[in-house]
Enzyme design. Sequence first.
Site, PDB file in Angstrom:
ATOM      1  N   SER A  13       0.816  -1.211   0.000  1.00 56.36           N
ATOM      2  CA  SER A  13       0.000   0.000   0.000  1.00 56.36           C
ATOM      3  C   SER A  13       0.855   1.268   0.000  1.00 56.36           C
ATOM      4  O   SER A  13       1.784   1.368  -0.787  1.00 56.36           O
ATOM      5  CB  SER A  13      -0.951  -0.054   1.189  1.00 56.36           C
ATOM      6  OG  SER A  13      -2.044   0.791   0.989  1.00 56.36           O
ATOM      7  N   HIS A  14       0.579   2.186   0.909  1.00 58.29           N
ATOM      8  CA  HIS A  14       1.227   3.496   0.898  1.00 58.29           C
ATOM      9  C   HIS A  14       2.678   3.467   1.400  1.00 58.29           C
ATOM     10  O   HIS A  14       3.321   4.511   1.472  1.00 58.29           O
ATOM     11  CB  HIS A  14       0.410   4.438   1.769  1.00 58.29           C
ATOM     12  CG  HIS A  14       0.191   3.865   3.137  1.00 58.29           C
ATOM     13  ND1 HIS A  14      -0.678   2.830   3.365  1.00 58.29           N
ATOM     14  CD2 HIS A  14       0.765   4.147   4.317  1.00 58.29           C
ATOM     15  CE1 HIS A  14      -0.647   2.506   4.645  1.00 58.29           C
ATOM     16  NE2 HIS A  14       0.224   3.288   5.252  1.00 58.29           N
ATOM     17  N   ASP A  36      -2.832   6.236  -3.446  1.00 53.34           N
ATOM     18  CA  ASP A  36      -1.683   5.490  -2.948  1.00 53.34           C
ATOM     19  C   ASP A  36      -1.249   4.490  -4.012  1.00 53.34           C
ATOM     20  O   ASP A  36      -1.850   4.415  -5.092  1.00 53.34           O
ATOM     21  CB  ASP A  36      -1.973   4.837  -1.588  1.00 53.34           C
ATOM     22  CG  ASP A  36      -2.916   3.660  -1.674  1.00 53.34           C
ATOM     23  OD1 ASP A  36      -3.602   3.525  -2.704  1.00 53.34           O
ATOM     24  OD2 ASP A  36      -2.968   2.865  -0.714  1.00 53.34           O
ATOM     25  N   ASP A  41      -1.476   1.347  -4.565  1.00 52.22           N
ATOM     26  CA  ASP A  41      -2.372   0.316  -5.094  1.00 52.22           C
ATOM     27  C   ASP A  41      -3.768   0.850  -5.390  1.00 52.22           C
ATOM     28  O   ASP A  41      -4.672   0.077  -5.733  1.00 52.22           O
ATOM     29  CB  ASP A  41      -2.433  -0.897  -4.158  1.00 52.22           C
ATOM     30  CG  ASP A  41      -2.985  -0.558  -2.787  1.00 52.22           C
ATOM     31  OD1 ASP A  41      -2.675   0.531  -2.274  1.00 52.22           O
ATOM     32  OD2 ASP A  41      -3.734  -1.376  -2.229  1.00 52.22           O
ATOM     33  N   ASP A  60      -6.295   2.152  -3.656  1.00 52.84           N
ATOM     34  CA  ASP A  60      -7.520   2.110  -2.855  1.00 52.84           C
ATOM     35  C   ASP A  60      -7.717   3.381  -2.033  1.00 52.84           C
ATOM     36  O   ASP A  60      -8.832   3.765  -1.731  1.00 52.84           O
ATOM     37  CB  ASP A  60      -7.602   0.837  -1.978  1.00 52.84           C
ATOM     38  CG  ASP A  60      -6.368   0.621  -1.129  1.00 52.84           C
ATOM     39  OD1 ASP A  60      -5.403   1.410  -1.236  1.00 52.84           O
ATOM     40  OD2 ASP A  60      -6.361  -0.355  -0.349  1.00 52.84           O
ATOM     41  N   ARG A  61      -6.621   4.059  -1.686  1.00 50.71           N
ATOM     42  CA  ARG A  61      -6.745   5.304  -0.921  1.00 50.71           C
ATOM     43  C   ARG A  61      -6.670   6.513  -1.843  1.00 50.71           C
ATOM     44  O   ARG A  61      -6.049   6.458  -2.897  1.00 50.71           O
ATOM     45  CB  ARG A  61      -5.627   5.431   0.093  1.00 50.71           C
ATOM     46  CG  ARG A  61      -5.610   4.326   1.092  1.00 50.71           C
ATOM     47  CD  ARG A  61      -4.516   4.595   2.088  1.00 50.71           C
ATOM     48  NE  ARG A  61      -4.342   3.438   2.955  1.00 50.71           N
ATOM     49  CZ  ARG A  61      -3.968   3.507   4.221  1.00 50.71           C
ATOM     50  NH1 ARG A  61      -3.697   4.673   4.757  1.00 50.71           N
ATOM     51  NH2 ARG A  61      -3.845   2.420   4.942  1.00 50.71           N
ATOM     52  N   LYS A 120     -11.911  -0.490  -0.658  1.00 49.31           N
ATOM     53  CA  LYS A 120     -12.014   0.939  -0.830  1.00 49.31           C
ATOM     54  C   LYS A 120     -11.501   1.274  -2.220  1.00 49.31           C
ATOM     55  O   LYS A 120     -10.701   0.531  -2.789  1.00 49.31           O
ATOM     56  CB  LYS A 120     -11.269   1.693   0.252  1.00 49.31           C
ATOM     57  CG  LYS A 120      -9.882   1.180   0.576  1.00 49.31           C
ATOM     58  CD  LYS A 120      -9.403   1.849   1.852  1.00 49.31           C
ATOM     59  CE  LYS A 120      -8.007   1.422   2.236  1.00 49.31           C
ATOM     60  NZ  LYS A 120      -7.971   0.189   3.016  1.00 49.31           N
TER      61      LYS A 120
HETATM   62  C1  G6P Z   1      -5.263  -0.877   6.173  1.00 52.83           C
HETATM   63  C2  G6P Z   1      -6.668  -1.253   5.899  1.00 52.83           C
HETATM   64  C3  G6P Z   1      -7.577  -0.119   6.230  1.00 52.83           C
HETATM   65  C4  G6P Z   1      -7.320   0.382   7.624  1.00 52.83           C
HETATM   66  C5  G6P Z   1      -5.865   0.660   7.849  1.00 52.83           C
HETATM   67  C6  G6P Z   1      -5.621   0.937   9.306  1.00 52.83           C
HETATM   68  O1  G6P Z   1      -4.873   0.118   5.303  1.00 52.83           O
HETATM   69  O2  G6P Z   1      -6.847  -1.574   4.539  1.00 52.83           O
HETATM   70  O3  G6P Z   1      -8.891  -0.566   6.083  1.00 52.83           O
HETATM   71  O4  G6P Z   1      -8.030   1.559   7.843  1.00 52.83           O
HETATM   72  O5  G6P Z   1      -5.104  -0.457   7.486  1.00 52.83           O
HETATM   73  O6  G6P Z   1      -4.271   1.023   9.546  1.00 52.83           O
HETATM   74  P1  G6P Z   1      -3.740   1.106  11.022  1.00 52.83           P
HETATM   75  O7  G6P Z   1      -2.278   1.239  10.869  1.00 52.83           O
HETATM   76  O8  G6P Z   1      -4.384   2.315  11.633  1.00 52.83           O
HETATM   77  O9  G6P Z   1      -4.193  -0.154  11.710  1.00 52.83           O
HETATM   78 ZN    ZN Z   2      -3.617   1.001  -0.443  1.00 59.33          ZN
END
Ligand code: G6P
Ligand code: ZN
Length: 571
Positions: free
Chosen positions: A121-122, A292, A294, A296-297, A393
């Site tokens: 992801s990010h 981001d 991938d 989704d964000r 998302k």
């Molecule tokens: C991932 C999930 C999200 C969630 C996030 C929380 O990105 O896909 O659905 O909101 O993790 O991350 P954290 O570091 O706050 O647990």
């Molecule tokens: Zn992502």
Amino acid sequence: METNPIPVLTVQTSPFDDQRPGTNGLRKKTAVFEGKKNYLQNYVQSVLSSIDLRDRQGCTMVVGGDGRYFTRTATEVIVQMAAANGIGRLVIGHNGLLSTPAVSCIIRKIKAIGGLILTASHCPGGPTGDFGIKFNIANGGPCPDTVMDKIYQVSRTLEEFTICPDLRIDLSRVGRQDFDLENKFKPFRVEIVDSVDVYLNLLRGIFDFNAIKGLLTGPEQLKIRIDAMNGVMGPYVRRILCDELGAPANSAVNCVPLEDFGGQHPNPNPSYAVSLVESLKGGEFGFGAAFDSDGDRYMILGQNGFFVSPSDSLAVMSANLSCIPYFRQTGVRGFARSMPTSTAIDRVAKAMKVALYETPTGWRFFGNLMDSGRCSFCGEESFGTGSDHIREKDGLWSVLVWLSIMASRKQSVEEIVRDHWAKLGRNFFCRQVLTFDYDALDPRAAFYLMKDLEAVITEKAFPSQKFAVGNNVYSVEKADNFEYIDPVDGTVARNQGLRIIFSDSSRIIFRLSGAGGGMGATIRIYAETFERDPERHNRETQVVLGPLIAIALKLSNIHDRTGRRGPTVIT
Ligand code: G6P
Ligand code: ZN
């Protein structure tokens, strides 16, 4: 068709004890996947073994990722192991590229048993960055806790894996490739698909493309700037926003997926999408967005850099879903948000007389609500919004929602947000200011800090406490460790974050990040307060929430206990 059947080998291995997937699958430093012998193979075998043999034999799975370093190698290994483990068909994105929403979309469309998404992801990519593997199930969404537990259990005792090391595919050739395997009656099939096509078709059925095109190309053309952050979204942005919806080619920047994202954090928030913020501040563009790696964000900016917080974005979208043909057709059945996400959307739900579900953090908790028809639209403070069109998302979908709202209301981003606040009040909530990421904090110290804090806030006398900071007095109304009972299958998720709710509906929330990754612990603090009076909507978030943060710091004694004077990162 290959002439000689490809051998299937069983390889001895030893288990690793750190392969418990977190909120986002298994995420580790790239060097762990790349350097530790069989680390990747063990995990892939654990995922495949977690699928019941009857479901696995001959089934279809989807594979794709954000294109970060090590994706190709990992994809090759996954193909070789999927074949050896009885999977019948793999559908893979061209050059291994598929956004997370596209994987979810394809799984659903072709009724696959699930999919593997190669992304962290990010988080940064490259040999010194991060790598990750997410397992999504047949509904297209992240696997639930029960599946994560099963994968972990398998990984702890794994002694062998099966693989076809001689099986080679060409990721750059769109189309079918069939392989005859030893001891297999049917050939194993790989289909390399265009990364964008299926997802684009889904969006076509959701939005009024002509209306958006009118906004982006008409005489009073809205000038937009979209930053794909060198992640997977480049091809999607070019095809969908530029080719299909008419945005000029120079609207889209950083659209070539790079293995290391150009050395940047592909993280769509004001701290990391700095150049986008700067461009928008220049005033030339009326709309800005970043994704981001991938996809989704997302982050939305208005003219002059007006920042729409994820919680506001969620609330504003929810109030304007009637601008989207999909929701006009299907109706709006219910909303959901993760617990730390601001309660702005609750006010919309109340006004619209729509059910609102409060779930723990993590997209997987929305799955059952959507599958059972309880929820149409949902989101989180962590820059993610989505609907029941898929089970992830969806960043680009969110951008098209915003553009649809702008086309329909003929207002700027800022006007839309301010109108929303004027009508329903403003919930000040800003994770940038309030997220204290104590990265690499000793996990035990974080654990005990939360334990002790829980003891304090769950004392009998706590709900009658008052906290005075300057002229503000906050009376505790309720405090607990958030627990969620899934209304569909009754599964209980405990220990999902400490929340303190005050009588004026202000909230302070503490939670441990679920992303894990063996890189220490991260404590997050969120704060929120509601302001009805439009005269006071222009105040600085930091100032408004200052007293609540002061209370949070005092209650948790976080600075003394962690030896830190402030947050590591403010996102
Ligand atoms: C991932 C999930 C999200 C969630 C996030 C929380 O990105 O896909 O659905 O909101 O993790 O991350 P954290 O570091 O706050 O647990
Ligand atoms: Zn992502």
